[in-house]
Write a protein that holds these residues in place. Structure first.
Motif, PDB file in Angstrom:
ATOM      1  N   TYR A 218       0.999  -1.213  -0.081  1.00 28.64           N
ATOM      2  CA  TYR A 218       0.023  -0.082  -0.113  1.00 28.64           C
ATOM      3  C   TYR A 218       0.854   1.267  -0.068  1.00 28.64           C
ATOM      4  O   TYR A 218       0.436   2.287  -0.681  1.00 28.64           O
ATOM      5  N   ARG A 219       1.919   1.426   0.823  1.00 31.33           N
ATOM      6  CA  ARG A 219       2.847   2.339   0.874  1.00 31.33           C
ATOM      7  C   ARG A 219       3.383   2.805  -0.534  1.00 31.33           C
ATOM      8  O   ARG A 219       3.561   3.841  -1.026  1.00 31.33           O
ATOM      9  N   SER A 220       3.821   1.474  -1.183  1.00 31.99           N
ATOM     10  CA  SER A 220       4.472   1.705  -2.451  1.00 31.99           C
ATOM     11  C   SER A 220       3.481   2.277  -3.482  1.00 31.99           C
ATOM     12  O   SER A 220       3.827   2.946  -4.397  1.00 31.99           O
ATOM     13  N   HIS A 221       2.085   1.629  -3.515  1.00 36.95           N
ATOM     14  CA  HIS A 221       1.370   2.000  -4.534  1.00 36.95           C
ATOM     15  C   HIS A 221       1.142   3.653  -4.392  1.00 36.95           C
ATOM     16  O   HIS A 221       0.838   4.342  -5.192  1.00 36.95           O
ATOM     17  N   ARG A 222       0.938   4.082  -2.965  1.00 38.37           N
ATOM     18  CA  ARG A 222       0.483   5.585  -2.821  1.00 38.37           C
ATOM     19  C   ARG A 222       1.810   6.252  -3.424  1.00 38.37           C
ATOM     20  O   ARG A 222       1.606   7.413  -3.836  1.00 38.37           O
ATOM     21  N   ARG A 223       3.168   5.945  -3.060  1.00 39.79           N
ATOM     22  CA  ARG A 223       4.273   6.578  -3.568  1.00 39.79           C
ATOM     23  C   ARG A 223       4.106   6.724  -5.050  1.00 39.79           C
ATOM     24  O   ARG A 223       4.373   7.688  -5.946  1.00 39.79           O
ATOM     25  N   LEU A 224       3.839   5.577  -5.531  1.00 41.13           N
ATOM     26  CA  LEU A 224       4.065   5.446  -7.105  1.00 41.13           C
ATOM     27  C   LEU A 224       2.833   6.100  -7.964  1.00 41.13           C
ATOM     28  O   LEU A 224       2.625   6.182  -9.279  1.00 41.13           O
ATOM     29  N   ARG A 225       1.548   6.551  -7.347  1.00 38.52           N
ATOM     30  CA  ARG A 225       0.659   7.416  -7.830  1.00 38.52           C
ATOM     31  C   ARG A 225       0.937   8.581  -8.284  1.00 38.52           C
ATOM     32  O   ARG A 225       0.611   9.475  -9.021  1.00 38.52           O
ATOM     33  N   ASP A 226       2.152   9.367  -7.585  1.00 41.43           N
ATOM     34  CA  ASP A 226       2.694  10.463  -7.958  1.00 41.43           C
ATOM     35  C   ASP A 226       3.364  10.490  -9.134  1.00 41.43           C
ATOM     36  O   ASP A 226       4.494   9.869  -9.156  1.00 41.43           O
ATOM     37  N   PRO A 227       3.047  11.234 -10.368  1.00 44.94           N
ATOM     38  CA  PRO A 227       3.714  10.913 -11.528  1.00 44.94           C
ATOM     39  C   PRO A 227       5.093  11.584 -11.531  1.00 44.94           C
ATOM     40  O   PRO A 227       5.967  11.145 -12.485  1.00 44.94           O
ATOM     41  N   ALA A 228       5.683  12.288 -10.626  1.00 40.68           N
ATOM     42  CA  ALA A 228       7.037  12.817 -10.475  1.00 40.68           C
ATOM     43  C   ALA A 228       7.969  11.636  -9.903  1.00 40.68           C
ATOM     44  O   ALA A 228       9.125  11.844  -9.791  1.00 40.68           O
ATOM     45  N   MET A 247      10.021  -5.784  -4.754  1.00 41.07           N
ATOM     46  CA  MET A 247       8.875  -4.914  -4.873  1.00 41.07           C
ATOM     47  C   MET A 247       8.310  -5.330  -6.267  1.00 41.07           C
ATOM     48  O   MET A 247       6.886  -5.831  -6.282  1.00 41.07           O
ATOM     49  N   ASN A 248       8.877  -5.668  -7.306  1.00 46.80           N
ATOM     50  CA  ASN A 248       8.352  -6.006  -8.438  1.00 46.80           C
ATOM     51  C   ASN A 248       7.547  -7.455  -8.411  1.00 46.80           C
ATOM     52  O   ASN A 248       6.340  -7.595  -9.054  1.00 46.80           O
ATOM     53  N   ARG A 249       8.358  -8.415  -7.525  1.00 50.90           N
ATOM     54  CA  ARG A 249       7.449  -9.609  -7.225  1.00 50.90           C
ATOM     55  C   ARG A 249       6.180  -9.526  -6.587  1.00 50.90           C
ATOM     56  O   ARG A 249       5.214 -10.021  -6.956  1.00 50.90           O
ATOM     57  N   GLU A 250       6.418  -8.565  -5.669  1.00 49.00           N
ATOM     58  CA  GLU A 250       5.158  -8.353  -4.795  1.00 49.00           C
ATOM     59  C   GLU A 250       4.042  -7.860  -5.741  1.00 49.00           C
ATOM     60  O   GLU A 250       2.889  -8.137  -5.187  1.00 49.00           O
ATOM     61  N   TRP A 251       4.408  -6.928  -6.471  1.00 45.34           N
ATOM     62  CA  TRP A 251       3.468  -6.179  -7.123  1.00 45.34           C
ATOM     63  C   TRP A 251       2.674  -7.142  -8.202  1.00 45.34           C
ATOM     64  O   TRP A 251       1.485  -7.070  -8.412  1.00 45.34           O
ATOM     65  N   ARG A 252       3.396  -8.079  -8.710  1.00 48.61           N
ATOM     66  CA  ARG A 252       2.747  -8.781  -9.711  1.00 48.61           C
ATOM     67  C   ARG A 252       2.014  -9.968  -9.002  1.00 48.61           C
ATOM     68  O   ARG A 252       0.935 -10.343  -9.483  1.00 48.61           O
ATOM     69  N   VAL A 253       2.171 -10.228  -7.716  1.00 50.69           N
ATOM     70  CA  VAL A 253       1.177 -10.990  -7.050  1.00 50.69           C
ATOM     71  C   VAL A 253      -0.079 -10.185  -6.566  1.00 50.69           C
ATOM     72  O   VAL A 253      -1.091 -10.824  -6.903  1.00 50.69           O
ATOM     73  N   MET A 254       0.244  -9.132  -5.970  1.00 50.93           N
ATOM     74  CA  MET A 254      -0.894  -8.174  -5.347  1.00 50.93           C
ATOM     75  C   MET A 254      -1.654  -7.316  -6.171  1.00 50.93           C
ATOM     76  O   MET A 254      -2.641  -6.898  -6.028  1.00 50.93           O
ATOM     77  N   ALA A 255      -0.842  -6.974  -7.485  1.00 51.27           N
ATOM     78  CA  ALA A 255      -1.620  -6.231  -8.444  1.00 51.27           C
ATOM     79  C   ALA A 255      -1.754  -6.949  -9.832  1.00 51.27           C
ATOM     80  O   ALA A 255      -2.439  -6.228 -10.613  1.00 51.27           O
ATOM     81  N   GLY A 256      -1.050  -7.854  -9.808  1.00 52.17           N
ATOM     82  CA  GLY A 256      -1.218  -8.418 -11.189  1.00 52.17           C
ATOM     83  C   GLY A 256      -0.334  -8.197 -12.352  1.00 52.17           C
ATOM     84  O   GLY A 256      -0.637  -8.620 -13.217  1.00 52.17           O
ATOM     85  N   MET A 257       0.616  -7.188 -11.857  1.00 52.17           N
ATOM     86  CA  MET A 257       1.428  -6.646 -12.929  1.00 52.17           C
ATOM     87  C   MET A 257       2.548  -5.995 -12.161  1.00 52.17           C
ATOM     88  O   MET A 257       2.582  -5.776 -11.045  1.00 52.17           O
ATOM     89  N   PRO A 259       5.097  -2.606 -11.258  1.00 44.98           N
ATOM     90  CA  PRO A 259       4.737  -1.288 -11.029  1.00 44.98           C
ATOM     91  C   PRO A 259       4.717  -0.467 -12.174  1.00 44.98           C
ATOM     92  O   PRO A 259       4.126   0.497 -12.571  1.00 44.98           O
ATOM     93  N   THR A 260       5.836  -0.760 -13.198  1.00 43.61           N
ATOM     94  CA  THR A 260       5.903  -0.060 -14.551  1.00 43.61           C
ATOM     95  C   THR A 260       4.660  -0.170 -15.397  1.00 43.61           C
ATOM     96  O   THR A 260       4.433   0.765 -15.989  1.00 43.61           O
ATOM     97  N   THR A 261       4.111  -1.615 -15.468  1.00 43.79           N
ATOM     98  CA  THR A 261       3.175  -1.837 -16.367  1.00 43.79           C
ATOM     99  C   THR A 261       1.964  -1.146 -15.752  1.00 43.79           C
ATOM    100  O   THR A 261       1.083  -0.438 -16.528  1.00 43.79           O
ATOM    101  N   TRP A 262       1.402  -0.936 -14.505  1.00 41.01           N
ATOM    102  CA  TRP A 262       0.648  -0.343 -13.883  1.00 41.01           C
ATOM    103  C   TRP A 262       0.607   0.989 -14.289  1.00 41.01           C
ATOM    104  O   TRP A 262      -0.595   1.611 -14.407  1.00 41.01           O
ATOM    105  N   ARG A 263       1.630   1.730 -14.137  1.00 48.28           N
ATOM    106  CA  ARG A 263       1.686   3.168 -14.375  1.00 48.28           C
ATOM    107  C   ARG A 263       1.557   3.491 -15.555  1.00 48.28           C
ATOM    108  O   ARG A 263       0.821   4.608 -16.132  1.00 48.28           O
ATOM    109  N   GLU A 264       1.728   2.521 -16.660  1.00 47.53           N
ATOM    110  CA  GLU A 264       1.378   2.857 -18.107  1.00 47.53           C
ATOM    111  C   GLU A 264       0.034   2.436 -18.292  1.00 47.53           C
ATOM    112  O   GLU A 264      -0.503   3.256 -19.165  1.00 47.53           O
TER     113      GLU A 264
END
Length: 284
Positions: A218-228, A247-257, A259-264
């Motif tokens: 959740y903390r990483s998701h909030r940080r990565l919402r910032d385009p800057a 972090m990338n592994r956890e994102w693939r499990v918990m977000a399905g993708m 962080p880079t793909t999610w932001r795109e």
């Protein structure tokens, strides 16, 4: 027919609940879009229970952890490690609430574990209050009036609830950002590790290790919402991951993708970015 860019709407509003409700629910988030391209939105895991009051149209769920597709006018769900996929035709509006685990008992009348990873109609836990909530929110002319309705009905629902203070202390410790060992938290509150895991899971619907993972994600998701925010390695370090690959592994499990793909891909915002200090209460 495509709507001219001048008629595209993407806005929302945010307001803190009244003082009596603040230990139990984070700021209300109103959202409204019109004329966007049809798309999918990923509802991310977090250390809160989710309540959504859809105004127009209903909320359409394409994929959820434990159930198939569904359509909801109002929705409640517990704490989960898995994403939920929402589909929309470019037009949607509603209010999203994030309840703390203690707020589940105080406002919904059930422990967070009772909802678990399921998505249910809000009237299954609030009864007629859920029906009134949606009707009055939809009838209100502006966000301030809608949020006043939410305040009124949640205050009506507010009940005293008794949860072992050691459990609340353990939740705070495990979701605060320091990423302690579960055995150390158990020792601090005077329980065995096994007893902590059992009591924790029974109340919150996730185990202590899962709570740590959810809060860190959740903390990483909030940080990565910032385009800057462009330094993923720094985000991984700040949020308590071992490194960026972790972090990338956890994102693939918990977000399905990743962080880079999610932001795109992510185009829709619930307007839930907070000012400094809004993180207070993450483990309440």
């Amino acid at each position: 027919m495509q709507i001219p860019p001048s008629e595209v709407v993407s806005d929302g509003a945010r307001r803190a609940p009244c003082a009596a409700l603040r230990p139990f629910v984070r700021p209300y988030e109103g959202y409204r879009t019109r004329g966007l391209a049809p798309a999918e939105h990923v509802g991310m895991p977090g250390p809160y229970l989710t309540v959504i009051v859809a105004m127009e149209p209903s909320l359409e769920i394409a994929r959820a952890p434990r159930q198939g597709a569904g359509v909801f006018e109002t929705l409640a769900s517990g704490i989960t490690t898995s994403p939920v996929t929402i589909v929309h035709n470019g037009n949607q509006s509603g209010i999203q609430l994030s309840l703390t685990p203690l707020g589940s008992r105080a406002l919904l009348g059930v422990p967070a574990a009772e909802l678990g990873e399921w998505l249910v109609d809000l009237d299954e836990v609030l009864g007629a209050d859920a029906v009134e909530l949606r009707a009055r929110v939809c009838a209100a002319p502006e966000w301030a009036a809608r949020f006043d309705v939410v305040d009124e009905i949640l205050l009506r629902r507010l009940r005293e609830c008794e949860v072992d203070s050691r459990l609340i202390g353990a939740w705070h410790a495990l979701t605060s950002g320091s990423v302690p060992k579960v055995a150390d938290v158990a020792l601090d509150i005077g329980w065995s590790r096994r007893h902590l895991v059992s009591k924790f899971s029974s109340e919150f619907g996730v185990g202590p290790k899962e709570a740590v993972r959810i809060a860190r994600f959740y903390r990483s998701h909030r940080r990565l919402r910032d385009p800057a925010c462009s330094d993923l390695a720094a985000v991984a370090s700040e949020c308590g991951f071992y490194d960026q690959p972790h972090m990338n592994r956890e994102w693939r499990v918990m977000a399905g993708m990743s962080p880079t793909t999610w932001r795109e891909r992510e185009m829709f915002s619930f307007f839930q970015d907070s000012a400094a200090g809004d993180e207070e209460g993450i483990g309440s």
